[in-house]
Structure formats: C-alpha cells, structure tokens
Design a protein around this motif. Sequence first.
Motif, PDB file in Angstrom:
ATOM      1  N   ASP A   1      11.911   8.031  -4.712  1.00  0.00           N
ATOM      2  CA  ASP A   1      12.770   8.170  -3.524  1.00  0.00           C
ATOM      3  C   ASP A   1      11.971   7.992  -2.233  1.00  0.00           C
ATOM      4  N   HIS A   2      10.795   8.627  -2.196  1.00  0.00           N
ATOM      5  CA  HIS A   2       9.987   8.520  -0.973  1.00  0.00           C
ATOM      6  C   HIS A   2       9.492   7.094  -0.763  1.00  0.00           C
ATOM      7  N   ALA A   3       9.106   6.435  -1.864  1.00  0.00           N
ATOM      8  CA  ALA A   3       8.620   5.058  -1.738  1.00  0.00           C
ATOM      9  C   ALA A   3       9.755   4.129  -1.303  1.00  0.00           C
ATOM     10  N   ARG A   4      10.938   4.377  -1.842  1.00  0.00           N
ATOM     11  CA  ARG A   4      12.108   3.570  -1.430  1.00  0.00           C
ATOM     12  C   ARG A   4      12.385   3.728   0.063  1.00  0.00           C
ATOM     13  N   THR A   5      12.310   4.973   0.532  1.00  0.00           N
ATOM     14  CA  THR A   5      12.515   5.202   1.962  1.00  0.00           C
ATOM     15  C   THR A   5      11.479   4.436   2.782  1.00  0.00           C
ATOM     16  N   ALA A   6      10.224   4.551   2.330  1.00  0.00           N
ATOM     17  CA  ALA A   6       9.155   3.854   3.054  1.00  0.00           C
ATOM     18  C   ALA A   6       9.407   2.353   3.057  1.00  0.00           C
ATOM     19  N   ALA A   7       9.755   1.811   1.892  1.00  0.00           N
ATOM     20  CA  ALA A   7       9.980   0.362   1.802  1.00  0.00           C
ATOM     21  C   ALA A   7      11.129  -0.055   2.712  1.00  0.00           C
ATOM     22  N   ARG A   8      12.188   0.744   2.717  1.00  0.00           N
ATOM     23  CA  ARG A   8      13.342   0.444   3.570  1.00  0.00           C
ATOM     24  C   ARG A   8      12.945   0.429   5.038  1.00  0.00           C
ATOM     25  N   LEU A   9      11.983   1.304   5.368  1.00  0.00           N
ATOM     26  CA  LEU A   9      11.525   1.366   6.764  1.00  0.00           C
ATOM     27  C   LEU A   9      10.441   0.328   7.051  1.00  0.00           C
ATOM     28  N   GLY A  10      10.092  -0.477   6.037  1.00  0.00           N
ATOM     29  CA  GLY A  10       9.073  -1.512   6.235  1.00  0.00           C
ATOM     30  C   GLY A  10       7.658  -0.963   6.236  1.00  0.00           C
ATOM     31  N   LYS A  11       7.462   0.178   5.571  1.00  0.00           N
ATOM     32  CA  LYS A  11       6.141   0.820   5.561  1.00  0.00           C
ATOM     33  C   LYS A  11       5.448   0.602   4.213  1.00  0.00           C
ATOM     34  N   HIS A  12       4.163   0.366   4.275  1.00  0.00           N
ATOM     35  CA  HIS A  12       3.357   0.234   3.056  1.00  0.00           C
ATOM     36  C   HIS A  12       3.225   1.590   2.368  1.00  0.00           C
TER      37      HIS A  12
ATOM     38  N   GLU B   1      11.089   0.257 -10.840  1.00  0.00           N
ATOM     39  CA  GLU B   1      11.988   0.295  -9.679  1.00  0.00           C
ATOM     40  C   GLU B   1      11.200   0.396  -8.382  1.00  0.00           C
ATOM     41  N   MET B   2      10.123   1.178  -8.418  1.00  0.00           N
ATOM     42  CA  MET B   2       9.310   1.289  -7.211  1.00  0.00           C
ATOM     43  C   MET B   2       8.635  -0.048  -6.876  1.00  0.00           C
ATOM     44  N   VAL B   3       8.125  -0.704  -7.910  1.00  0.00           N
ATOM     45  CA  VAL B   3       7.502  -2.010  -7.695  1.00  0.00           C
ATOM     46  C   VAL B   3       8.509  -2.985  -7.064  1.00  0.00           C
ATOM     47  N   ARG B   4       9.726  -2.995  -7.623  1.00  0.00           N
ATOM     48  CA  ARG B   4      10.763  -3.913  -7.097  1.00  0.00           C
ATOM     49  C   ARG B   4      11.106  -3.582  -5.651  1.00  0.00           C
ATOM     50  N   ALA B   5      11.272  -2.290  -5.364  1.00  0.00           N
ATOM     51  CA  ALA B   5      11.635  -1.892  -3.998  1.00  0.00           C
ATOM     52  C   ALA B   5      10.584  -2.354  -3.001  1.00  0.00           C
ATOM     53  N   CYS B   6       9.309  -2.189  -3.376  1.00  0.00           N
ATOM     54  CA  CYS B   6       8.238  -2.575  -2.447  1.00  0.00           C
ATOM     55  C   CYS B   6       8.107  -4.090  -2.358  1.00  0.00           C
ATOM     56  N   GLU B   7       8.258  -4.765  -3.486  1.00  0.00           N
ATOM     57  CA  GLU B   7       8.163  -6.228  -3.442  1.00  0.00           C
ATOM     58  C   GLU B   7       9.328  -6.813  -2.630  1.00  0.00           C
ATOM     59  N   ASP B   8      10.522  -6.282  -2.844  1.00  0.00           N
ATOM     60  CA  ASP B   8      11.688  -6.784  -2.103  1.00  0.00           C
ATOM     61  C   ASP B   8      11.511  -6.581  -0.595  1.00  0.00           C
ATOM     62  N   ALA B   9      10.879  -5.478  -0.241  1.00  0.00           N
ATOM     63  CA  ALA B   9      10.699  -5.186   1.190  1.00  0.00           C
ATOM     64  C   ALA B   9       9.449  -5.852   1.759  1.00  0.00           C
ATOM     65  N   GLY B  10       8.637  -6.450   0.885  1.00  0.00           N
ATOM     66  CA  GLY B  10       7.416  -7.112   1.368  1.00  0.00           C
ATOM     67  C   GLY B  10       6.359  -6.148   1.843  1.00  0.00           C
ATOM     68  N   VAL B  11       6.343  -4.944   1.294  1.00  0.00           N
ATOM     69  CA  VAL B  11       5.298  -3.991   1.674  1.00  0.00           C
ATOM     70  C   VAL B  11       4.312  -3.832   0.520  1.00  0.00           C
ATOM     71  N   THR B  12       3.095  -3.446   0.862  1.00  0.00           N
ATOM     72  CA  THR B  12       2.034  -3.226  -0.130  1.00  0.00           C
ATOM     73  C   THR B  12       2.281  -1.913  -0.857  1.00  0.00           C
ATOM     74  N   LEU B  13       2.091  -1.946  -2.186  1.00  0.00           N
ATOM     75  CA  LEU B  13       2.162  -0.717  -2.991  1.00  0.00           C
ATOM     76  C   LEU B  13       0.842  -0.553  -3.732  1.00  0.00           C
ATOM     77  N   MET B  14       0.185   0.559  -3.484  1.00  0.00           N
ATOM     78  CA  MET B  14      -1.046   0.905  -4.223  1.00  0.00           C
ATOM     79  C   MET B  14      -0.844   2.279  -4.850  1.00  0.00           C
ATOM     80  N   VAL B  15      -1.484   2.503  -5.985  1.00  0.00           N
ATOM     81  CA  VAL B  15      -1.392   3.804  -6.644  1.00  0.00           C
ATOM     82  C   VAL B  15      -2.757   4.471  -6.603  1.00  0.00           C
ATOM     83  N   GLY B  16      -2.761   5.772  -6.394  1.00  0.00           N
ATOM     84  CA  GLY B  16      -3.980   6.497  -6.040  1.00  0.00           C
ATOM     85  C   GLY B  16      -4.923   6.826  -7.179  1.00  0.00           C
ATOM     86  N   TYR B  17      -5.385   5.817  -7.885  1.00  0.00           N
ATOM     87  CA  TYR B  17      -6.443   6.054  -8.869  1.00  0.00           C
ATOM     88  C   TYR B  17      -7.789   5.975  -8.161  1.00  0.00           C
ATOM     89  N   ARG B  18      -8.193   7.109  -7.595  1.00  0.00           N
ATOM     90  CA  ARG B  18      -9.473   7.200  -6.878  1.00  0.00           C
ATOM     91  C   ARG B  18     -10.644   6.596  -7.642  1.00  0.00           C
TER      92      ARG B  18
END
Lengths: 372, 372
Positions: free
Chosen positions: A115-126, A142-159
């Motif tokens: 949900d948070h990632a979708r909101t971010a993507a909708r707002l155009g935020k990485h 679904e998260m990958v699709r939301a970010c790809e559709d919005a053209g924002v970068t998605l990274m996952v926090g594997y330090r």
Amino acid sequence: MDLDAHFESFAARDWQTADEGTVRVALVGLGEFSRDHVLPALAGEAEGTGSDAPTDRTSFCDITALVSGSPEKAESVADRYDVGRTLSYEEFEAGEGVDSFDAVYVAGPNALHLDHARTAARLGKHVLCEKPIETSAERAREMVRACEDAGVTLMVGYRPQVEPAMRRLRDLIRDGVLGDPVAFHGWFTGHILDGAGPDQWRLDPDLAGGGALMDVGVYPLNAVRFLLDADPVAAQATTSAPDAEFEGVDEHVAFQLEFPEGATASCTASYRAQADDRLRIVGTEGQAALNPAFDSEIRPELTLEVGDERVAYTGPYVNEVAEEFDYFAHCILTDARPDPDGRDSVADMEAVEAIYESAETGRRVEIGDAET
Amino acid sequence: MDLDAHFESFAARDWQTADEGTVRVALVGLGEFSRDHVLPALAGEAEGTGSDAPTDRTSFCDITALVSGSPEKAESVADRYDVGRTLSYEEFEAGEGVDSFDAVYVAGPNALHLDHARTAARLGKHVLCEKPIETSAERAREMVRACEDAGVTLMVGYRPQVEPAMRRLRDLIRDGVLGDPVAFHGWFTGHILDGAGPDQWRLDPDLAGGGALMDVGVYPLNAVRFLLDADPVAAQATTSAPDAEFEGVDEHVAFQLEFPEGATASCTASYRAQADDRLRIVGTEGQAALNPAFDSEIRPELTLEVGDERVAYTGPYVNEVAEEFDYFAHCILTDARPDPDGRDSVADMEAVEAIYESAETGRRVEIGDAET
C-alpha cells in the motif's frame, strides 16, 4: 595465486559513477530500525539519544519528511534530527507535502509495504522498501508493476548486498577463484523476544507473512542468490514452532536449495537461538567464509582458502545503512537499475513460498521463473 | 557461567576404568589407512617409511597378524612393523593362526565388511569394523546379529567419537550449556581423486554402497547423532554427480535431518571440493563449533559462545587412531559395550538409506526405528 590482490580497493564503491546530487527521502514508518539505524545514518544524530549506532553519514540523501501513525513520535524524532516535515499516513496518502521529498523508505509491517509503495508510485516517488518486500510473491509482483507503471525506481533493502566484503566475495566467485561453487551454508539466528517481546507484528502471520524465514532466513537466501548470480530451482525444508509465543509462524526453519549448475545451499534461521549469522561457500578449488554475514554493526571478516593458501581479511568499517541509501540515491540520480530491485525480491518470495510449501507437504518443490 | 571449567581435564579418558591388559589384533586389509595410520599407531613406525603420521601408540593393543590378498605387501609390512604372522584371506577364513589374535580390524571395501566380520565372529574374535559398517542397513543388521550370536564385541570405527574435543562438546550439550539444541551444520569435503585416482573401490557403487555420503557424509551424520544422543526421524536430501568419474555414486550430497525434539541438521559432503570438515551447533542459550571436526591429524579447535561469553580452546594432540583402538580394547578387557557399536551404525545406515531415497524421490522420508 595472489589472493591478497583481491583485497585491494576492498571498500571502493564499485557502483559509484557520479559525485554530486541529493535525493530527498521520506521515511514511512518510525520503528526501531528507522530510529536507531536509518535516522543516524541519514540525518546525523544529536547527542543524548541513547543510540550507539555509528554516525557515518550518507552522501546523496537527505531526510526531509517523516510519516508515522503517531504525531507525537513523529514530532519528537523530527526535532531530534531536524527534519522539516511530518505527515500522518492519511496525509501521506492524500499527497500532502508531496514536494518535500523525491523518494520514500518503506519500513514497518511487511503486509503494509504494498500500500505504501503504491501511494509512493502514484505520487511519482521512488521506493526503497525494507526486506522482505511483502508477504507473498503475488503482492511483490504487484509492487513491481505499480512502480514500473509509474516509472519510479524500486529497490529492496538487502543491506548486505552493498557491504564491501559481500561484494568482494561475489567478485571472487565470479572470477572463478573458488572454482565451481559446490555447497553454501548460511544461517541467521537470534532472540526476537528479547527486544519487543511477544506482542510485535513480526509474530503476527497476517502482518509478517511468516516467521523466522521471512524476517531473517531471507538473508542467507538472498545472499546465496546474489553470490551465485543464480536463482534456485528447487527447495526442501522443515519448520517448527515448539514455543507458544510463536504460534502461527515458524520459530525455526531449515531449508535446502538446489541451483541450476548443481550447487546447493543449506540454510537455517531461528527466532529463538543464540545470535549468530555467517555464511560459508565451498567450491571445487577453494572456499570462503563471511563472519558475520548479515549483521550491520560489526566489521565482517572474510576468510579465503584456495588450495593451501589462506587469508583472512577484515575491511574498513562501512555503515551499511548509509551505503544502502547512497546506492539507492545514486541509482536514482544516474537512472540506473538497483541490484536488489523488485524483481530480485519477487524471486526471493517465490523461493520463500516453495520453502513453506515443502515444509508443509514434505515434498521437494520446484521454483518457477518469476512471472513479471 | 564459568565456561573455562568445561575445559579442565579436557583430554582425560572418561571411559577408562582399567590400567592393564592387551588385546592382540589382526588387521584385515592393508590399504592406505591401515598402512599410514593404523600400523604407526598400533605398532610404532620404523624409520624411512615415508609416512608422517604421528607415532603416539596404543596402550592396550598389539598387532599380531596381518591379513592381505597380497603376500608380498603383507610380508613387507610385517617386516617393517615386526608383526609375527601374515595370512591370506583364505587362511584367515580357514582359521589358520587363530590363536595369534583376539580381535580383528576390518578395513577395505564396505561390501566385504560383513564377510570378514562373520569369519571373525565364527572364530570367536571381537570386531572393530571401519566406517561405514557396510553397504546397507540390512547387511549392517546381519553383522550385528552375527557378532551378538557369537558373543563377540562389535565396534565401528568412528574415530571422532573418541576425540576429546568431540566428547567435551557432547558433555556441554548434555549439561544444557547450549540450552535446547536448535540447528546443526556440518560438512566434510575433499578431493578423492587426488589420492587413488578414478580407479578405486570408493567409486564402485557395488563395493562402496554409495558415494560421498557413504564415505565422508557419514561423519557429520554420525556426529550429530552422537552429540544430540538421538536418532533423526526424517530426511530430505539431494545428490548430484556432474563429473564423469563419479558415475553411479554421489559426487556431492546435501541432506537435512529432523530430530524428535525439533532440532535439525544441515549437512553437506563432497568428493570434489576444497578439503574442509567442520561442525557448528546452535542452541537456545549458546553455540559451539569444532574445526576441524572429522580430520584425524589436526588438533581441533572448540569454540564456545554462551550469551556474551566466548572461549576458544585447542586441546592437546591426541592420536585418534590409537585412542580408538585403545577404547575398543578397553571395552573388550572390561566387558563393556562400545559406544559406536553395531546398532549405532545400523541407525546411521537407516538414515543413509532415507537420505538416498529422499534424493531419488524428492520426498521427505521418515526414518524408522532400528529393527535389530
């Protein structure tokens, strides 16, 4: 073979191609990790906060907004770290303060990440999303699709993927120094009840999506995929939860993965065992070990044996959180795709689901290709 | 907790109750291990033999006969070690020289162990059989029956069980120092082709009964059973043999065992990987590691962590072969049942068969109680 040559430029940022730029980050979720590790690394720490986290700072990030369900907590943290904006979740979803940040860091319960990632993507935020990406492979997709559709970068926090010792180990394996990889052993154990006690979202199967595997077992899982640059093709596993506090989630997990070229990974994770996290990989020509492998606060020792030669190396301390956020920001600034990206985490989740299915059915479960 | 207290009397023979007596041993099979390790430990080594094995000696054993298919080899070895009697296999079976020995050490191909042990039992001789006991659980049971019917002692040559560091680790676990055992990791890898090349009985499935699992994988298997004092209830496993020299046997194996109280063992073994053998066990209150765990020539380091305390201890060097033969002889002299006895090895073989069945079927295979 001159093994020492592999330890030159140990901590150099092999990914860095640019020197300037800043990404303004909103933290979504002010849990313990955000407060004790992320804020000190990104915003610098005021005196007297009680945290002994290192104060190494990011080069490419500023924290400019805090999103929390608790206005008091948000205000207190904002004061402490001099952050200009605080938002409730409702305000974040409504797009308030949208001009104050370029990207969001999504922490908190796994089941809320999408949900948070979708909101971010909708707002155009990485999006930099804490691991594990979500509670299932489908929600990860679904998260990958939301970010790809919005053209924002998605990274996952594997330090650990930005930890120099882990990256040098991957280089060594890529260069064939160990020969063909044969067997990987990795584990991550600890006492989760010692911190937040039994009443925490990590022990709620709906919010966490699982137990020790989801929270700490994903580290050796992700690490072996990173080191071998390959996805497992099958899983065998067993889980148990002998103690009442862990009802509904796996207290302990042991899983074994097969890789396409025949290498195997034997991994364990636990929510109730002596704290430890290491990995070892043996190949036809040599072996290497990393200790600790996943902990963020201790300098890892990389031990390497090839034939009769043996070296042990402890690199300079690197604040993995600062390194992780700088890598994320650098990917945004240079329009590069981050390495632990969303698809990478979809593959983790597909392995996680195969592991749980094997534990439930007692069968070897094949792991399909990511569908996204 | 005073961890150091656990390291007092580290190498004391906790099994020794008698000081005198001698058991006369016939070696059946003069392969590399017998020549390079057993004879120096039991008979003392003449100069110029080319072996660098330690010369520590047994207290309770004499080698008084050698049984070999090669008269020349037998005579040469007898001269070198001043052994009074040599026998062909036919002479051994016919009972010649029967008064010259009290017990036999059975080495050589696994598939021949049962016949030699049966001959020994028929002659009223005690049996120390090299590991693995035989090629199947059924043949292991037959050996147990033959020895029990004849009233002779049967011990199986798991050297690590007499290694002081392994015994102290078992004491620590028994005393609850690690809390409840959670997860064991163990492995034994090496390059088998470097010694005898591809033309050796260990690579013949009929003579060996299997590959890396049978020869080296049984070490972590037997060790975890010894340390936990429990038998596994189920196995999951995968095997592979990517290289042509290993056709018909497992070149690599990864297996995972479940124990009744919920502990797991994650083990790997290989015939073609960098040489290494270690074990690590983590419990709810602490963890311990042994390095090396199964090699007979290097003093193992026992590392122990309980809470925030950590100690690493390397005990005095003990010649495991001499220790093993003395323990065997002492059991005979005091009419005690040896700990790695035949039934113990039947349990190993039942686990081995479950591991191979799981690797073949992809299913979790339950391990039944020993039927003997």
